[in-house]
Design a protein around this motif. Sequence first.
Motif, PDB file in Angstrom:
ATOM      1  N   ASN A 153      -3.411   5.704 -21.771  1.00 36.43           N
ATOM      2  CA  ASN A 153      -3.639   6.456 -20.538  1.00 36.43           C
ATOM      3  C   ASN A 153      -3.212   7.910 -20.691  1.00 36.43           C
ATOM      4  O   ASN A 153      -3.863   8.827 -20.175  1.00 36.43           O
ATOM      5  N   VAL A 154      -2.113   8.131 -21.393  1.00 32.93           N
ATOM      6  CA  VAL A 154      -1.609   9.496 -21.583  1.00 32.93           C
ATOM      7  C   VAL A 154      -2.375  10.217 -22.683  1.00 32.93           C
ATOM      8  O   VAL A 154      -2.898  11.318 -22.486  1.00 32.93           O
ATOM      9  N   HIS A 155      -2.450   9.600 -23.853  1.00 33.73           N
ATOM     10  CA  HIS A 155      -2.917  10.307 -25.038  1.00 33.73           C
ATOM     11  C   HIS A 155      -4.439  10.341 -25.186  1.00 33.73           C
ATOM     12  O   HIS A 155      -4.964  11.224 -25.878  1.00 33.73           O
ATOM     13  N   VAL A 156      -5.135   9.401 -24.572  1.00 31.33           N
ATOM     14  CA  VAL A 156      -6.587   9.335 -24.755  1.00 31.33           C
ATOM     15  C   VAL A 156      -7.318   9.536 -23.425  1.00 31.33           C
ATOM     16  O   VAL A 156      -8.044  10.518 -23.253  1.00 31.33           O
ATOM     17  N   LYS A 159      -2.336   9.811 -14.741  1.00 34.16           N
ATOM     18  CA  LYS A 159      -2.887   9.478 -13.425  1.00 34.16           C
ATOM     19  C   LYS A 159      -4.119  10.335 -13.157  1.00 34.16           C
ATOM     20  O   LYS A 159      -4.033  11.448 -12.640  1.00 34.16           O
ATOM     21  N   THR A 160      -5.272   9.785 -13.513  1.00 33.69           N
ATOM     22  CA  THR A 160      -6.507  10.561 -13.388  1.00 33.69           C
ATOM     23  C   THR A 160      -6.840  10.887 -11.936  1.00 33.69           C
ATOM     24  O   THR A 160      -7.593  11.843 -11.684  1.00 33.69           O
ATOM     25  N   ASN A 161      -6.276  10.134 -10.983  1.00 36.11           N
ATOM     26  CA  ASN A 161      -6.558  10.430  -9.580  1.00 36.11           C
ATOM     27  C   ASN A 161      -5.890  11.727  -9.114  1.00 36.11           C
ATOM     28  O   ASN A 161      -6.145  12.199  -8.011  1.00 36.11           O
ATOM     29  N   GLN A 162      -5.027  12.314  -9.961  1.00 36.93           N
ATOM     30  CA  GLN A 162      -4.414  13.602  -9.642  1.00 36.93           C
ATOM     31  C   GLN A 162      -5.254  14.780 -10.134  1.00 36.93           C
ATOM     32  O   GLN A 162      -4.994  15.926  -9.772  1.00 36.93           O
ATOM     33  N   PHE A 163      -6.271  14.520 -10.939  1.00 40.94           N
ATOM     34  CA  PHE A 163      -6.914  15.605 -11.667  1.00 40.94           C
ATOM     35  C   PHE A 163      -7.702  16.552 -10.765  1.00 40.94           C
ATOM     36  O   PHE A 163      -7.689  17.774 -10.983  1.00 40.94           O
ATOM     37  N   TYR A 223       4.224  19.994 -15.754  1.00 41.89           N
ATOM     38  CA  TYR A 223       5.397  19.141 -15.928  1.00 41.89           C
ATOM     39  C   TYR A 223       5.159  17.866 -15.139  1.00 41.89           C
ATOM     40  O   TYR A 223       4.395  17.866 -14.159  1.00 41.89           O
ATOM     41  N   ARG A 224       5.794  16.782 -15.557  1.00 41.70           N
ATOM     42  CA  ARG A 224       5.618  15.529 -14.834  1.00 41.70           C
ATOM     43  C   ARG A 224       6.702  15.337 -13.780  1.00 41.70           C
ATOM     44  O   ARG A 224       6.398  15.064 -12.619  1.00 41.70           O
ATOM     45  N   ASN A 225       7.971  15.486 -14.158  1.00 44.25           N
ATOM     46  CA  ASN A 225       9.077  15.191 -13.246  1.00 44.25           C
ATOM     47  C   ASN A 225      10.001  16.370 -12.983  1.00 44.25           C
ATOM     48  O   ASN A 225      10.375  16.624 -11.843  1.00 44.25           O
ATOM     49  N   SER A 226      10.410  17.080 -14.022  1.00 39.26           N
ATOM     50  CA  SER A 226      11.468  18.079 -13.875  1.00 39.26           C
ATOM     51  C   SER A 226      10.905  19.463 -13.572  1.00 39.26           C
ATOM     52  O   SER A 226      10.551  20.219 -14.479  1.00 39.26           O
ATOM     53  N   ARG A 227      10.866  19.777 -12.296  1.00 36.67           N
ATOM     54  CA  ARG A 227      10.411  21.113 -11.901  1.00 36.67           C
ATOM     55  C   ARG A 227      11.395  22.177 -12.385  1.00 36.67           C
ATOM     56  O   ARG A 227      10.980  23.275 -12.780  1.00 36.67           O
ATOM     57  N   ALA A 228      12.691  21.847 -12.379  1.00 31.65           N
ATOM     58  CA  ALA A 228      13.699  22.832 -12.789  1.00 31.65           C
ATOM     59  C   ALA A 228      13.484  23.262 -14.235  1.00 31.65           C
ATOM     60  O   ALA A 228      13.562  24.460 -14.558  1.00 31.65           O
ATOM     61  N   VAL A 285       2.823  30.155 -14.369  1.00 29.81           N
ATOM     62  CA  VAL A 285       2.876  29.280 -13.194  1.00 29.81           C
ATOM     63  C   VAL A 285       3.122  27.863 -13.686  1.00 29.81           C
ATOM     64  O   VAL A 285       2.549  27.443 -14.697  1.00 29.81           O
ATOM     65  N   ALA A 286       3.982  27.124 -12.990  1.00 30.75           N
ATOM     66  CA  ALA A 286       4.242  25.717 -13.307  1.00 30.75           C
ATOM     67  C   ALA A 286       3.596  24.841 -12.247  1.00 30.75           C
ATOM     68  O   ALA A 286       3.814  25.048 -11.046  1.00 30.75           O
ATOM     69  N   LEU A 287       2.808  23.854 -12.679  1.00 24.80           N
ATOM     70  CA  LEU A 287       2.137  22.932 -11.769  1.00 24.80           C
ATOM     71  C   LEU A 287       2.487  21.503 -12.144  1.00 24.80           C
ATOM     72  O   LEU A 287       2.499  21.157 -13.329  1.00 24.80           O
ATOM     73  N   GLN A 288       2.730  20.672 -11.156  1.00 27.68           N
ATOM     74  CA  GLN A 288       3.067  19.274 -11.417  1.00 27.68           C
ATOM     75  C   GLN A 288       1.805  18.495 -11.773  1.00 27.68           C
ATOM     76  O   GLN A 288       0.755  18.654 -11.153  1.00 27.68           O
TER      77      GLN A 288
END
Length: 251
Positions: free
Chosen positions: A115-118, A63-67, A33-38, A55-58
């Motif tokens: 950035n998102v789709h490709v 943002k490739t620096n999160q990968f 999920y990007r924003n809504s953990r709930a 399991v849910a992971l943010q």
Amino acid sequence: MSKIAIITGAGRGLGRNAAINIARKGIDVILTYRNSRAEAEAVVAEIEALGGKSVALQLDVAKTNQFDGFVAAVGEALNRVWQRESFDFLLNNAGHGDLVPFSDITEEQFDAMFNVHVKGVFFLTQKLLPLLADGGRIINYSSGLTRITFPGMSAYIAAKGAVEALSLSLAKELGPRRITVNTIAPGAIETDFLGGAVRDMPELNKQFADMIALGRVGKPDDIGRMLASFLSDDNGWITGQRIEVSSGQVI
């Protein structure tokens, strides 16, 4: 041993529906999920109520620096929850759309779309490959709009076209590991995509319904049930294909 799927953007919409339908087939789910953990935790609870593990992971796939951190979190979850070092299915679902005329779309909007789709799909898949089991499956999400265009969707359509081409390349490159790569292309579906336009605007809903052989736009279950079925062992000989799931929208 249960199989495990990673589904990006599965807190709502088509991703959520896919997660639930896949869980009904006995497949466990790591969802992002990007924003809504709930919202994401609600999906986890529903899967657990079905008897599965989840399991849910943010993650923000733009943002490739999160990968690297995300891949480490996946590895930790696999070890802690499943006592495994690999997963079986990757569904690159996360995405968004902008309804903007070609003459008005900005470079910022274009970059956000790609950035998102490709870029996100490309590098997240690359980062997760060491954890994807040999004989696994990758499903990339495209759109019926790559075959029947709609005004105001030029950047989205271009991005999804790139995803389809990427899927072909990956199918060839990952073949030696017996990993299949396919693209599904949903038609018009009643979700919150584009702010729920197809779902909530009767005139637009009818416009698409009139284009569809079976006379109605799709429901999320029309896609989720197909995906759950497609992940069965019976379909392991299919790779490099674009599979239209639109009830004849392009006939």
